[in-house]
Design a protein around this motif. Sequence first.
Motif, mmCIF file in Angstrom:
data_model
loop_
_atom_site.group_PDB
_atom_site.id
_atom_site.type_symbol
_atom_site.label_atom_id
_atom_site.label_comp_id
_atom_site.label_asym_id
_atom_site.label_seq_id
_atom_site.Cartn_x
_atom_site.Cartn_y
_atom_site.Cartn_z
ATOM 1 N N VAL A 1 -6.289 7.057 -4.836
ATOM 2 C CA VAL A 1 -6.046 7.397 -3.438
ATOM 3 C C VAL A 1 -4.654 6.911 -3.045
ATOM 4 O O VAL A 1 -4.350 5.720 -3.163
ATOM 5 C CB VAL A 1 -7.097 6.748 -2.512
ATOM 6 N N LEU A 2 -3.818 7.829 -2.598
ATOM 7 C CA LEU A 2 -2.492 7.501 -2.077
ATOM 8 C C LEU A 2 -2.502 7.758 -0.576
ATOM 9 O O LEU A 2 -2.914 8.837 -0.132
ATOM 10 C CB LEU A 2 -1.413 8.364 -2.725
ATOM 11 N N THR A 3 -2.040 6.786 0.209
ATOM 12 C CA THR A 3 -2.057 6.916 1.659
ATOM 13 C C THR A 3 -0.737 6.423 2.231
ATOM 14 O O THR A 3 -0.274 5.336 1.885
ATOM 15 C CB THR A 3 -3.209 6.092 2.279
ATOM 16 N N GLN A 4 -0.141 7.224 3.092
ATOM 17 C CA GLN A 4 1.100 6.808 3.743
ATOM 18 C C GLN A 4 0.864 5.538 4.537
ATOM 19 O O GLN A 4 -0.097 5.430 5.298
ATOM 20 C CB GLN A 4 1.589 7.918 4.673
ATOM 21 N N ALA A 5 1.739 4.563 4.354
ATOM 22 C CA ALA A 5 1.581 3.286 5.040
ATOM 23 C C ALA A 5 2.007 3.408 6.501
ATOM 24 O O ALA A 5 2.972 4.106 6.825
ATOM 25 C CB ALA A 5 2.408 2.211 4.348
ATOM 26 N N VAL B 1 -1.932 2.278 -2.360
ATOM 27 C CA VAL B 1 -2.613 2.835 -3.525
ATOM 28 C C VAL B 1 -3.961 2.153 -3.676
ATOM 29 O O VAL B 1 -4.069 0.929 -3.570
ATOM 30 C CB VAL B 1 -1.793 2.626 -4.816
ATOM 31 N N GLU B 2 -4.977 2.964 -3.924
ATOM 32 C CA GLU B 2 -6.303 2.425 -4.196
ATOM 33 C C GLU B 2 -6.842 3.077 -5.460
ATOM 34 O O GLU B 2 -6.812 4.296 -5.593
ATOM 35 C CB GLU B 2 -7.237 2.678 -3.024
ATOM 36 N N PHE C 1 -3.222 -1.808 -3.916
ATOM 37 C CA PHE C 1 -1.823 -2.187 -4.096
ATOM 38 C C PHE C 1 -1.020 -1.611 -2.936
ATOM 39 O O PHE C 1 -1.287 -0.515 -2.458
ATOM 40 C CB PHE C 1 -1.280 -1.634 -5.416
ATOM 41 N N LEU C 2 -0.009 -2.350 -2.507
ATOM 42 C CA LEU C 2 0.913 -1.881 -1.485
ATOM 43 C C LEU C 2 2.228 -1.528 -2.163
ATOM 44 O O LEU C 2 2.742 -2.307 -2.968
ATOM 45 C CB LEU C 2 1.156 -2.963 -0.431
ATOM 46 N N SER D 1 -1.341 12.651 5.563
ATOM 47 C CA SER D 1 -0.882 11.327 5.108
ATOM 48 C C SER D 1 -1.649 10.806 3.897
ATOM 49 O O SER D 1 -1.657 9.606 3.640
ATOM 50 C CB SER D 1 -0.975 10.295 6.246
ATOM 51 N N GLN D 2 -2.276 11.686 3.126
ATOM 52 C CA GLN D 2 -3.110 11.199 2.034
ATOM 53 C C GLN D 2 -3.258 12.223 0.913
ATOM 54 O O GLN D 2 -3.297 13.429 1.153
ATOM 55 C CB GLN D 2 -4.493 10.820 2.581
ATOM 56 N N MET D 3 -3.339 11.709 -0.318
ATOM 57 C CA MET D 3 -3.675 12.518 -1.497
ATOM 58 C C MET D 3 -4.739 11.765 -2.282
ATOM 59 O O MET D 3 -4.646 10.549 -2.480
ATOM 60 C CB MET D 3 -2.451 12.734 -2.384
ATOM 61 N N ILE D 4 -5.780 12.486 -2.710
ATOM 62 C CA ILE D 4 -6.852 11.877 -3.503
ATOM 63 C C ILE D 4 -7.042 12.693 -4.776
ATOM 64 O O ILE D 4 -7.197 13.919 -4.716
ATOM 65 C CB ILE D 4 -8.175 11.819 -2.713
ATOM 66 N N VAL D 5 -7.021 12.011 -5.914
ATOM 67 C CA VAL D 5 -7.266 12.637 -7.216
ATOM 68 C C VAL D 5 -8.531 12.008 -7.795
ATOM 69 O O VAL D 5 -8.679 10.784 -7.794
ATOM 70 C CB VAL D 5 -6.088 12.433 -8.185
ATOM 71 N N THR D 6 -9.439 12.847 -8.283
ATOM 72 C CA THR D 6 -10.717 12.361 -8.792
ATOM 73 C C THR D 6 -10.951 12.872 -10.203
ATOM 74 O O THR D 6 -10.911 14.081 -10.458
ATOM 75 C CB THR D 6 -11.881 12.831 -7.895
#
Length: 397
Positions: free
Chosen positions: A166-170, A180-181, A246-247, A141-146
């Motif tokens: 950071v993208l996370t399934q709500a 989104v973070e 952000f949502l 449920s998540q993708m992180i790009v750095t």
Amino acid sequence: MSRSNVARLTAGVLIVLFASVTTPRDASAEAFLYEGLGGPADYGPFILAPNDDGSSQPLDLLQSFPLGLNFFGTVHETVYVNNNGNITFNGAVFNYTPRPFPIANQPMIAPYWGDVDTRNQTDGIPPMSGENLVYWWFGPSQMIVTWHQVGYFSRHNDLRMDFQLVLTQATRAAPGDFDVEYRYARCEWTTGDASGGRNGFGGDPAQVGFDAGDQGNFLALDVSFTDEVITVCENSNVGDPGVWRFLIREGDVIPCQEGEEKCEFDTDGDGLFDSIDTDDDNDGIPDIDDNCILDENADQDDLDFDGVGDACDNCTEVPNADQADAENDGLGDACDFNDDNDMHADEGDNCPTVHNNDQLDTDEDGLGDACDVCPELANPGQEDMDADNVGNICDNC
């Protein structure tokens, strides 16, 4: 038009403007970046080779988001990681100079769209340090790009940017909704040499925000295209320096505000978003098996065997799985023998649910005046046909 608010135009366009400064400026403020993701720098096993203006191949979002990501009304199943501080959905983007949103046919999420250059792997960087590279990671449920300690064009490493998307399934949301973070740990440059910059500044500075790719809908921080864009490290929209949340709900971008419970992505502060955290109290017992999900209790003691652990049970010796507490005094109704918290236990109290230390009973009908609908006339039945809190026996209407 004021730059202090989010504004909607008559055509339904979400425009650039909302205040970015919500915390005092502090040069030392920064956010931590999520680690423990594997790879040479612990930010993930997938890496963009040192490059200028490069991108990944299309990446499968369904491995982490089985229903895809609904972004401005279009559900996307693939994504591209671009060296220049953004991800896109319709194809790779090599543009090194940021173009003001909106951009035709290119949905984009941009934590810092600027001219990143990761080719210099020797100037002041220890060999094999893993710095000046772009990483990504897919998890449940998540993708992180750095973008880890990245320099700017051309081959400059004297100033660095260190940031994360950071993208996370709500959870408890519509299919395709996600959170989104943006996290910023180091902010030192705004512009590459080929974008009119000199020594990392001037020219066309970076842009931060979202673009639907429909030539209409977008959102960007008001510091975009100014030297103040590096203050994203110091400021925040949730009161946590360097953190922006952000949502994305039914495709729309909703900026968070400080204090909103719905924007607390990591309520226990353990570095795991709530949607993927399976042990909310960090006691080693998975939530699904834990009899106190929010209170640490590795021993799982449950004296009254009601399924609620002693650490969070408001009646530890009397079974009360529902944890009912009518007066909200922290003591469950099942073991609360003085419901109104006066000097008289319920058994001998003539108003057991209304505080009345004096126990005054003018009409001597066994009900205290404090809870008697006719305190001057005996009416032990407390009949009140018209429900006006005046008993029938003394009601003139």
